[in-house]
Design an enzyme around this catalytic site. Structure first.
Site, PDB file in Angstrom:
ATOM      1  N   ASP A  26      40.785  25.668  16.862  1.00  0.00           N
ATOM      2  CA  ASP A  26      39.465  25.608  16.570  1.00  0.00           C
ATOM      3  C   ASP A  26      39.062  24.153  16.506  1.00  0.00           C
ATOM      4  O   ASP A  26      37.929  23.747  16.233  1.00  0.00           O
ATOM      5  CB  ASP A  26      39.144  26.232  15.425  1.00  0.00           C
ATOM      6  CG  ASP A  26      39.869  25.911  14.065  1.00  0.00           C
ATOM      7  OD1 ASP A  26      40.877  25.279  14.164  1.00  0.00           O
ATOM      8  OD2 ASP A  26      39.369  26.493  12.973  1.00  0.00           O
ATOM      9  N   ASP A  37      45.405  27.177  15.817  1.00  0.00           N
ATOM     10  CA  ASP A  37      44.425  28.000  16.054  1.00  0.00           C
ATOM     11  C   ASP A  37      43.334  27.789  16.967  1.00  0.00           C
ATOM     12  O   ASP A  37      42.297  28.327  17.386  1.00  0.00           O
ATOM     13  CB  ASP A  37      43.919  28.978  14.833  1.00  0.00           C
ATOM     14  CG  ASP A  37      43.211  28.015  14.174  1.00  0.00           C
ATOM     15  OD1 ASP A  37      43.339  26.623  14.083  1.00  0.00           O
ATOM     16  OD2 ASP A  37      42.165  28.343  13.346  1.00  0.00           O
ATOM     17  N   SER A  97      46.271  28.396  10.784  1.00  0.00           N
ATOM     18  CA  SER A  97      45.962  27.206  11.524  1.00  0.00           C
ATOM     19  C   SER A  97      46.877  25.997  11.699  1.00  0.00           C
ATOM     20  O   SER A  97      47.996  26.493  12.463  1.00  0.00           O
ATOM     21  CB  SER A  97      44.645  26.493  10.578  1.00  0.00           C
ATOM     22  OG  SER A  97      44.125  25.484  11.189  1.00  0.00           O
ATOM     23  N   ASP A 109      44.845  21.903  17.414  1.00  0.00           N
ATOM     24  CA  ASP A 109      45.658  22.348  16.279  1.00  0.00           C
ATOM     25  C   ASP A 109      46.119  23.879  16.502  1.00  0.00           C
ATOM     26  O   ASP A 109      45.814  24.422  17.598  1.00  0.00           O
ATOM     27  CB  ASP A 109      44.875  22.558  14.976  1.00  0.00           C
ATOM     28  CG  ASP A 109      43.774  23.237  14.826  1.00  0.00           C
ATOM     29  OD1 ASP A 109      43.296  23.947  15.957  1.00  0.00           O
ATOM     30  OD2 ASP A 109      43.141  23.560  13.679  1.00  0.00           O
TER      31      ASP A 109
END
Length: 454
Positions: free
Chosen positions: A247, A245, A99, A243
């Site tokens: 999500d 990743d 992440s 961010d």
């Protein structure tokens, strides 16, 4: 390798430094343990742009396939794209990403079919136990015929699914700056936004897991400075940051000012309630703004308050049949997305809401941003329990004060509230405070911090 899994396996996922804390050998064991615990006969895997991600993901696939499981690799993807594949294909899944963590980190977010989360209470503890038992001898040999490992591209299907959940047919032309932070938003945004009446100004769309421009964590104010400046320079209608990743999404208005994730939660909640006929349950965690449950009720919905953390939100959404959920951390969950979180779908809702009227974003969100909030303030504290007890003693006897220990300690009055909760992984206490006006909020915040840091 010798690994300390207590430092690697967190409450919701696996996360640590590569290769110091884990490597491909360990990833292969996680793949074998994952299929044994979930009972899956087929899985889907995906990974982000970090240098270590392809190798870790393939090792996990090998471990799963060696136990007779067929693996579909969707390759480079955002975490919500992996959730899409899990939901659409009905497969357990594993996403390789850390992440917003720095480049040397990597991790695994795991789910059961339909993107149902795998956390400490839903299989992760058992996976950890198996991996620990196998680290020296290795995973036991399986009698099963080895499974296949095949590749499939899901980006177009993922994009079409999201676009089918938001009506964007009548939005006016908008100029939007998107900061992908060299993360997976640079991969997904061009396809998701294709064909919309948007002038897209891309920032840091080059996939680079070393994050050469700034950390891919838009909740840290330092990481949206470039986006704020560019929005003003371009005279854009809004800015969006993702961010690492992709999500989570964070929004700034036409002035370059940050829009509170609570305001985005309230805005999307109102839209989802309208889409569901003015009825439905909306989940919010206990440190989102007072404005969220207020807006939910005003729009005919039922707000439900939960602990912080995606496993709690997703569990409550499944139990209550909620249509939407939001967190202060810019995670947004949708019933029509298998109760999973997707920042991209939230971003599309913001574009649809802004593009469906003639006003500015700042004017639009003003109705959803009603109170003064502190944001999350972290303090390093050796004795977390002792500090929480001190707060409880200080406020417990005051007239008109209520205490709530759903998650940490929430102290509430007529005109203000604050919550203090310990970090699960670090010696930190996290403070969030809100009040009906800025001076009251500042006073409450500073009183609480004085006890926390006393």
């Amino acid at each position: 390798m010798t690994a300390d899994l207590s430092q690697l396996v967190k409450a919701y996922d696996v996360r640590g430094v590569v290769p110091d804390q884990w490597d491909e050998t360990l990833a292969e064991l996680f793949g074998a343990a994952f299929v044994q615990v979930t009972g899956a006969d087929a899985i889907v895997t995906g990974h982000d742009m970090r240098p270590s991600s392809p190798g870790l993901s393939r090792a996990f696939a090998r471990g799963a396939a060696a136990r007779g499981v067929d693996v579909t690799e969707i390759g480079l993807c955002s975490t919500d794209q992996l959730y899409y594949a899990s939901g659409a294909f009905g497969l357990a899944g594993a996403m390789f990403t850390a992440s917003h963590n720095p480049a040397q980190y990597n991790g695994i977010k795991m789910c059961r079919p339909g993107a149902a989360p795998v956390g400490q209470d839903t299989g992760l503890a058992e996976i950890r136990e198996l991996v620990e038992s196998w680290m020296d001898p290795g995973a036991p040999t399986s009698d099963a015929t080895p499974g296949t490992i095949t590749q499939r591209d899901t980006l177009e299907d993922y994009s079409a699914h999201l676009r089918g959940l938001v009506d964007l047919t009548s939005i006016r032309p908008l100029k939007v700056v998107v900061d992908a932070g060299n993360g997976m938003g640079g991969h997904t945004v061009p396809t998701v936004f294709a064909g919309l009446p948007l002038t897209l100004v891309p920032m840091y769309f080059e996939l680079d897991g070393t994050f050469p421009n700034h950390e891919a964590n838009p909740l840290d104010a330092a990481n949206i400075v470039d986006l704020q400046k560019r929005v003003r320079e371009e005279d854009a209608d809004l800015g969006i940051a993702f961010d690492g990743d992709a999500d989570r999404c964070f929004v700034v208005d036409e002035r370059g000012e940050p829009v509170s994730p609570s305001a985005i939660t309230a805005l999307v909640a109102a839209r989802e309630l309208a889409r569901h006929g003015g009825k439905g349950t909306v989940i919010h965690n206990l440190i989102t703004s007072w404005s969220v449950p207020e807006v939910v009720r005003e729009n005919g919905g039922t707000p439900v308050r939960t602990r912080v953390g995606h496993s709690f939100i997703k569990a409550e959404m499944a139990t209550s049949g909620a249509i939407f959920g939001g967190e202060h951390s810019a995670h947004y969950y949708f019933k029509d997305f298998w109760n999973a979180d997707t920042g991209m779908l939230a971003a599309l809702h913001v574009l649809a809401a802004l593009g469906g009227q003639e006003g500015t974003l700042s004017a639009l969100v003003a109705q959803y941003d009603r109170y003064a909030g502190s944001g999350e303030i972290n303090s390093t504290v050796d004795d977390q329990a002792g500090r929480l007890a001190a707060i409880k003693t200080e406020y417990g006897g005051r007239e008109g004060i209520t205490l709530d220990e759903l998650d940490g300690l929430t102290v509430s009055a007529t005109d203000w509230w604050f919550n203090v909760r310990p970090s699960n992984t670090e010696p930190l206490l996290r403070l969030n405070a809100e009040a009906r006006d800025e001076p009251t909020m500042a006073k409450v915040r500073d009183e609480a911090l004085a006890i926390i840091r006393g």
